[in-house]
Design a protein around this motif. Structure first.
Motif, short mmCIF file in Angstrom:
data_model
loop_
_atom_site.label_atom_id
_atom_site.label_comp_id
_atom_site.label_asym_id
_atom_site.label_seq_id
_atom_site.Cartn_x
_atom_site.Cartn_y
_atom_site.Cartn_z
N PHE A 84 9.53 63.91 -16.82
CA PHE A 84 9.05 62.98 -17.84
C PHE A 84 8.09 61.75 -17.77
N ILE A 85 7.20 61.62 -18.91
CA ILE A 85 6.49 60.45 -18.55
C ILE A 85 6.65 59.65 -20.22
N GLY A 86 6.77 58.50 -20.31
CA GLY A 86 7.04 57.80 -21.31
C GLY A 86 5.86 56.84 -21.43
N GLU A 87 5.49 56.65 -22.88
CA GLU A 87 4.18 55.75 -22.87
C GLU A 87 4.01 55.36 -24.36
N ALA A 88 3.49 53.61 -24.20
CA ALA A 88 3.43 53.06 -25.31
C ALA A 88 2.07 52.38 -24.96
N GLN A 89 1.23 52.03 -26.03
CA GLN A 89 -0.09 51.43 -25.77
C GLN A 89 -0.46 50.54 -26.95
N ARG A 146 11.14 61.93 -32.47
CA ARG A 146 11.34 61.84 -33.85
C ARG A 146 11.96 60.55 -34.60
N ARG A 147 12.90 60.10 -33.61
CA ARG A 147 13.82 59.17 -34.06
C ARG A 147 13.37 57.73 -33.45
N THR A 148 12.78 57.74 -32.39
CA THR A 148 12.16 56.43 -31.99
C THR A 148 10.70 56.10 -31.94
N LEU A 149 10.28 54.96 -32.03
CA LEU A 149 8.76 54.52 -32.03
C LEU A 149 8.13 54.74 -30.71
N TRP A 150 8.99 54.11 -29.51
CA TRP A 150 8.48 54.18 -28.30
C TRP A 150 9.66 54.21 -27.30
N PRO A 151 9.46 54.65 -26.17
CA PRO A 151 8.19 55.37 -25.66
C PRO A 151 7.83 56.50 -26.07
N LYS A 152 6.91 57.10 -26.54
CA LYS A 152 6.66 58.41 -26.85
C LYS A 152 6.77 59.26 -25.44
N VAL A 153 7.55 60.28 -25.29
CA VAL A 153 8.01 60.91 -23.94
C VAL A 153 7.34 62.21 -23.94
#
Length: 191
Positions: free
Chosen positions: A133-138, A114-121
């Motif tokens: 966990f896995i974080g990703e940005a595309q 909710r608070r950050t743009l990336w990575p979406k985790v």
């Protein structure tokens, strides 16, 4: 990571000014020099960027670039073809968590998302019952992107992947890991 990776035919090879790439030590954000128009990034461009960021990397058996740290590893992947090609920066956090803790873990990760743009985790529950966990940005790159946008986004995504690990350590009071979190700024030499 996948079988559909590879470079796009006819990609433009560009050079990035080494003095413009931050090494996580407070230097200004990158201001790459290159073509004024859009470029179609490829793995060679990512390798140049990682070299200039002074990050060690390996190429895995599937041809994807990976930068290993002590508690996580970040992959730089190209998927798809033509104008649908996507560049993905995906971080696999290796710290295992117990399945019983998953509701609390997901609540924390939801707060991060909710608070950050990336990575979406997001979480992944392994067959042995551990949660990681896995974080990703595309970024869609098949139609071309500005070199400056590509470089600044990639650098920001790497910084954010590191920041998530630090934030998580602080959120869950993983005191034994706090000292090693500062070491995570540098890739693991044992890789």
């Amino acid at each position: 990571m996948g079988e559909d990776g590879g470079t796009y035919e006819g990609t433009i090879t560009v050079s990035i000014d080494p003095s413009s790439i931050p090494n996580f030590g407070g230097k200004p954000d990158p201001q790459p020099e290159g073509p004024a128009g859009p470029v179609i990034p490829d793995q060679d461009l990512v390798k140049q960027l990682l070299d200039q960021m002074e990050l060690k990397y390996v190429v895995d058996e599937e041809g994807d670039l990976a930068a290993p740290w002590e508690k996580f590893r970040t992959y730089f992947m190209f998927r798809g073809e033509g104008d649908q090609q996507v560049f993905s920066v995906r971080t696999f956090y290796d710290r295992p968590h117990q399945i019983e803790d998953k509701p609390q873990l997901l609540e924390a990760v939801d707060d991060w998302n909710r608070r950050t743009l990336w990575p979406k985790v997001y979480s992944h529950t392994h067959d042995d019952g551990t949660v990681r966990f896995i974080g990703e940005a595309q970024m869609l790159v098949g139609t071309g992107v500005s070199l400056e946008h590509f470089v600044s986004s990639t650098v920001s995504w790497v910084r954010a992947a590191i920041e998530f690990d630090r934030w998580f350590v602080e959120q869950f009071g993983l005191e034994k890991d706090v000292d090693s979190a500062s070491d995570d700024e540098k890739p693991d030499d044992d890789s």
